[in-house]
Scaffold this motif. Structure first.
Motif, PDB file in Angstrom:
ATOM      1  N   PRO A   6      28.460  49.317  38.065  1.00 51.93           N
ATOM      2  CA  PRO A   6      28.449  47.847  37.960  1.00 51.93           C
ATOM      3  C   PRO A   6      28.771  47.174  39.288  1.00 51.93           C
ATOM      4  O   PRO A   6      29.604  47.644  40.062  1.00 51.93           O
ATOM      5  N   ALA A   7      28.110  46.059  39.545  1.00 52.42           N
ATOM      6  CA  ALA A   7      28.302  45.326  40.799  1.00 52.42           C
ATOM      7  C   ALA A   7      29.749  44.913  40.998  1.00 52.42           C
ATOM      8  O   ALA A   7      30.268  44.950  42.116  1.00 52.42           O
ATOM      9  N   ASP A   8      30.424  44.510  39.915  1.00 58.65           N
ATOM     10  CA  ASP A   8      31.790  44.006  40.064  1.00 58.65           C
ATOM     11  C   ASP A   8      32.829  45.109  40.236  1.00 58.65           C
ATOM     12  O   ASP A   8      34.010  44.822  40.401  1.00 58.65           O
ATOM     13  N   GLN A   9      32.393  46.370  40.240  1.00 56.54           N
ATOM     14  CA  GLN A   9      33.314  47.480  40.496  1.00 56.54           C
ATOM     15  C   GLN A   9      33.119  48.085  41.888  1.00 56.54           C
ATOM     16  O   GLN A   9      33.797  49.057  42.245  1.00 56.54           O
ATOM     17  N   ARG A  10      32.230  47.514  42.677  1.00 56.80           N
ATOM     18  CA  ARG A  10      32.012  48.013  44.035  1.00 56.80           C
ATOM     19  C   ARG A  10      33.197  47.664  44.941  1.00 56.80           C
ATOM     20  O   ARG A  10      33.978  46.754  44.649  1.00 56.80           O
ATOM     21  N   GLU A  12      34.865  46.082  48.379  1.00 60.07           N
ATOM     22  CA  GLU A  12      34.569  44.824  49.049  1.00 60.07           C
ATOM     23  C   GLU A  12      35.339  44.705  50.353  1.00 60.07           C
ATOM     24  O   GLU A  12      36.501  45.123  50.455  1.00 60.07           O
ATOM     25  N   GLN A  21      29.699  44.103  50.014  1.00 55.14           N
ATOM     26  CA  GLN A  21      29.953  44.844  48.791  1.00 55.14           C
ATOM     27  C   GLN A  21      29.454  46.272  48.985  1.00 55.14           C
ATOM     28  O   GLN A  21      28.286  46.489  49.324  1.00 55.14           O
ATOM     29  N   ASP A 217      23.919  45.624  40.430  1.00 60.31           N
ATOM     30  CA  ASP A 217      24.211  46.809  39.627  1.00 60.31           C
ATOM     31  C   ASP A 217      23.389  47.994  40.119  1.00 60.31           C
ATOM     32  O   ASP A 217      22.302  47.838  40.695  1.00 60.31           O
TER      33      ASP A 217
END
Length: 245
Positions: A6-10, A12, A21, A217
């Motif tokens: 998932p993108a929000d778990q990459r 940063e 990201q 994602d």
């Protein structure tokens, strides 16, 4: 097997002038569960403010692909290449035995958004190389880079050599393809035995079997013979597909 990234778990990194990201471990971001996937080592989703960029730095023994989503990159390297990449263009820089380069957003008003992709080569050393091209927006699957520099448009069923069609030559047994699907359309991707896929969603929505991908994602795909890719939305979708050893 399909494993989502998932993108929000990459990871940063935010330096003010750069927000990046990281799909895989990179620089100060370290996650032993995400060190790369087969020969694919880096996918950085970078946003660069106007007038900023990466000063001259070096690479060696890496295939480095840039894909501009919006804005433009001014590229300069030690091989004498001075180029501007605009939105929609791809670049492949083969670092070989060693190269230095810089990348800047020279606009004074427009942010630069691009993907930086690293693929580990299967041969080390050699003369550095540079390739750049806009591959268009044809629907279906278009090969951007492959070991033979081959480009294939699956929708038209055409296949040609790199010299005929301008596909990039990659120093690895891997293929990078651009997937564009119109609304409510689908494509079946056949996977050769022993191969792996990584899908990075660029824009729009994509269904990979029973999994849904949104921008940023990713999906790791192993031990499968084929996958069905479906755009169930009312707008076009774009993804990058890495076919890996």
């Amino acid at each position: 097997m399909i494993t989502l990234r998932p993108a929000d778990q990459r990871g940063e990194a935010d330096f003010g002038w750069l927000n990046s990201q990281h799909t895989f471990s990179f620089a100060s971001y370290y996650d032993p569960q995400h060190m790369g996937f087969s020969a694919l080592r880096v996918i950085n989703d970078d946003l660069v403010t106007p007038g900023a960029g990466f000063s001259t730095h070096g690479h060696r023994d890496m295939e480095i692909i840039s894909y501009v989503q919006s804005g433009s990159i001014t590229h300069k390297d030690s091989e004498g290449n001075i180029k501007v990449l605009s939105a929609g263009e791809f670049q492949l820089m083969s670092a070989g035995s060693g190269i230095t380069h810089s990348e800047y957003n020279t606009s004074d008003s427009e942010p630069l958004k691009f993907l930086q992709i690293w693929i580990q080569p299967n041969t080390l050393g050699g003369t550095p190389g540079y390739q750049q091209k806009h591959f268009g927006q044809s629907e279906g699957l278009t090969t951007i880079a492959s070991p033979a520099g081959e480009r294939r448009d699956e929708k038209r069923g055409e296949k040609g050599s790199g010299s005929e069609s301008g596909g990039f030559e990659l120093k690895q047994d891997a293929t990078l393809s651009q997937l564009i699907l119109a609304p409510k359309s689908e494509l079946v991707y056949q996977i050769e035995p022993g191969r792996k896929l990584y899908i990075h969603q660029v824009s729009g929505q994509l269904s990979v079997e029973d999994k849904s991908l949104a921008p940023g994602d990713g999906a790791k795909i192993t031990d499968m013979q084929a996958i069905t890719l479906v755009n169930t939305s009312d707008s076009q979708t774009t993804a990058l597909i890495f076919d890996l050893p």
